[in-house]
Write an enzyme that holds these catalytic residues in place. Structure first.
Site, mmCIF file in Angstrom:
data_model
loop_
_atom_site.group_PDB
_atom_site.id
_atom_site.type_symbol
_atom_site.label_atom_id
_atom_site.label_comp_id
_atom_site.label_asym_id
_atom_site.label_seq_id
_atom_site.Cartn_x
_atom_site.Cartn_y
_atom_site.Cartn_z
ATOM 1 C CE LYS A 1 -3.903 2.024 2.593
ATOM 2 N NZ LYS A 1 -4.788 1.901 3.775
ATOM 3 C CB SER B 1 -8.224 3.818 2.624
ATOM 4 O OG SER B 1 -7.371 3.158 3.551
ATOM 5 C CB SER C 1 -8.634 0.931 5.456
ATOM 6 O OG SER C 1 -9.294 2.126 5.189
HETATM 7 N N1 GLN Z 1 -13.443 4.293 5.832
HETATM 8 C C1 GLN Z 1 -12.837 4.774 7.046
HETATM 9 C C2 GLN Z 1 -12.473 6.236 6.920
HETATM 10 O O1 GLN Z 1 -12.724 6.780 5.883
HETATM 11 C C3 GLN Z 1 -11.666 3.948 7.435
HETATM 12 C C4 GLN Z 1 -10.444 4.273 6.705
HETATM 13 C C5 GLN Z 1 -9.283 3.473 7.159
HETATM 14 O O2 GLN Z 1 -9.453 2.451 7.855
HETATM 15 N N2 GLN Z 1 -8.115 3.917 6.806
HETATM 16 O O3 GLN Z 1 -11.943 6.815 7.836
#
Ligand code: GLN
Length: 494
Positions: A78, A158, A182
């Site tokens: 990532k 994400s 995410s």
């Molecule tokens: N969807 C969540 C957010 O937008 C989690 C994102 C994440 O885990 N990095 O904060």
């Protein structure tokens, strides 16, 4: 050589060890798959030269009998993990061109065990999102499509690029980070498995910070066992991260005994939310039945503060992000837009460098941390977070793990949910509570919905009990026998 991209990590390690193929061949097969799947936009930066070099070195190590436990396996990273001399962007324009001079601890650990890096994967900007739509380098496509429908779907977020790359058979495994879901949500959307370990298990050093008290690196792979192998290579104590926990890293794969007889699996009643699609309700019930058949004991439990988890998360995460992102000022990293004065330069750089979602979160964060509202929002959220943690502690008096759906929907179409941030935030309803509690969780592909899209089930567990999380997840995996493949991967394999 055909078929190499079909192997699991475990099968590939066995094949390498038996000399059936080399890491160079395995890597070439995945680099070709990467080209064939380019339309997914899963990678911000491809690193084929580095991959070939690492594969060659891996083959030499194996010859000498010095292979590590991920040796020769092509993986994707990532683009939130700093990689030495390789562009690291967090999918933000503000970091475009940034080449760290150091390696994150997690990638360092993986390379130490022989992992081969194919490239850096796309994500929601600074890991803020659930759809991978907020990346400055374009959205990622999910390799799955609905039956008889050509609509492009999101891979989740994400860590959408990592999940798409693994689902499309481009990478055998990938790293992700999970702040509020995410890893688990994109794993569910892409029909693969992913684990977020306990906060403190994998070092955050060299991982670009979003919300430091929540961020936790973890892995994606197509099987539970492969995640066990990945996690073992990634995890470990790191004095450079003050929240890293000094505990030995178990051989997670060895914990996969396949036996869950007598395991107490809790079903939290608060996770039966209104409006959940029937397919997901049914799959959850199916998971409960599978667990029973495998000899587990099902217990009803209550996590009474669940309804406060999302609002609490969306105060704490933006608060921490507003502080963490203050460092992007045009002086130390990446983009700089000149201005008349220093302040003007800061403002112009940040206005141009950050996307809308990041700006929204910085504004919410600075608001909840401002003198007048600190107690009303931030401090209250911290108190509720403690109660959410206590809910889990109490539940784990009665059971060993929890079983829930991973996400309240299957993958949705590109552009859907974009007009309403709150609707987008609802994606995290089942993943955020365990993130706030710092406890481990895993998503396993468990079935398809009516449209032929994958759905995941989630296993949550006690702090540092990843072994039980993995063992229970594997039992679900076995019962579900999920063999469906995204159309694109099937095409590449053919
Ligand atoms: N969807 C969540 C957010 O937008 C989690 C994102 C994440 O885990 N990095 O904060």
């Amino acid at each position: 050589m055909t078929g190499l991209t079909e192997l699991t990590i475990k099968q590939a390690l066995d094949g390498l060890e038996r000399g059936e193929f080399t890491s160079v061949e395995l890597t070439e097969a995945h680099l070709s798959a990467m080209q064939a799947a380019k339309n997914l936009n899963a990678f911000v930066t491809e690193t084929p030269d580095q991959a070939r070099e690492q594969a060659k070195a891996s083959d030499a190590r194996r010859q000498k009998g010095e292979a590590g436990f991920l040796d020769g396996i092509p993986v994707a990273i990532k683009d939130l993990f700093c990689t030495e001399n390789v562009q690291t962007t967090a999918s933000s324009k503000i970091l475009e061109g940034f080449k760290p001079q150091y390696e994150s601890t997690v990638t360092h650990n993986m390379f130490d065990q022989g992992a081969v890096m194919l490239g850096k994967t796309n994500l929601d900007e600074f890991a803020m999102g659930s759809s991978n739509m907020t990346s400055a380098f374009g959205n990622v496509l999910n390799p799955w499509k609905r039956k008889g429908d050509t609509t492009d779907l999101v891979p989740g977020g994400s860590s959408g690029g990592s999940a798409a790359a693994v689902a499309a058979r481009v990478a055998m495994g990938a790293t992700g980070t999970d702040t509020g879901g995410s890893i688990r949500q994109p794993a569910s959307f892409c029909g693969i498995a992913g684990i977020k370990p306990t906060y403190g298990r994998c070092s955050r050093w060299g991982v670009i910070a979003f919300a430091s008290s929540l961020d936790q690196p973890g892995s994606f792979a197509r099987t539970v066992e492969d995640n066990a192998v990945m996690l073992r290579a990634m995890a470990g104590y790191d004095p450079k991260d003050s929240t890293s926990v000094n505990r030995p890293v178990p051989d997670y794969a060895a914990a996969l005994t396949g036996d869950i007889r007598g395991l107490k699996i809790g079903i939290p009643k608060e996770y039966r939310v209104d409006g959940m699609p029937k397919d997901i309700e049914d799959l959850w019930q199916q998971g409960i039945d599978w667990a029973k058949e495998a000899g587990a004991e099902i217990v009803e439990v209550s996590l009474p503060h669940t309804q406060y988890a999302l609002p609490t998360y969306y105060i704490i995460a933006p608060a921490e992000c507003s502080s963490n992102l203050a460092r992007y000022d045009g002086v130390r990293y990446g983009l700089r837009v000149e201005g008349e004065t220093l302040d003007d330069m800061y403002e112009k750089t940040r206005a141009e460098g950050f996307g809308d979602e990041v700006k929204r979160r910085i504004m919410i964060g600075t608001y909840v941390l401002s003198a007048g509202y600190y107690d009303a929002y931030y401090n209250k959220a911290r108190k509720i977070r403690k109660k959410i943690w206590q809910d889990f502690v109490d539940a784990y008096q009665k059971c060993d793990v929890l079983l829930t759906p991973t996400a309240p929907s299957a993958a949705f179409g590109i552009g859907e949910n974009m007009d309403d941030p709150v609707k987008m935030y609802l994606n995290d309803v089942f993943t955020v509570p365990a993130s706030l509690a710092g406890m481990p969780g895993m998503s396993i592909p468990a079935g398809l919905d009516q449209d032929g899209l994958p759905l995941g089930l989630q296993i949550l567990g006690r702090p540092f009990d990843e072994e039980t999380v993995l063992r229970a997840s594997q039992a679900i995996e076995k019962a579900a026998n999920f063999t469906a493949m995204p159309q694109l991967a099937a095409k590449i394999a053919a």
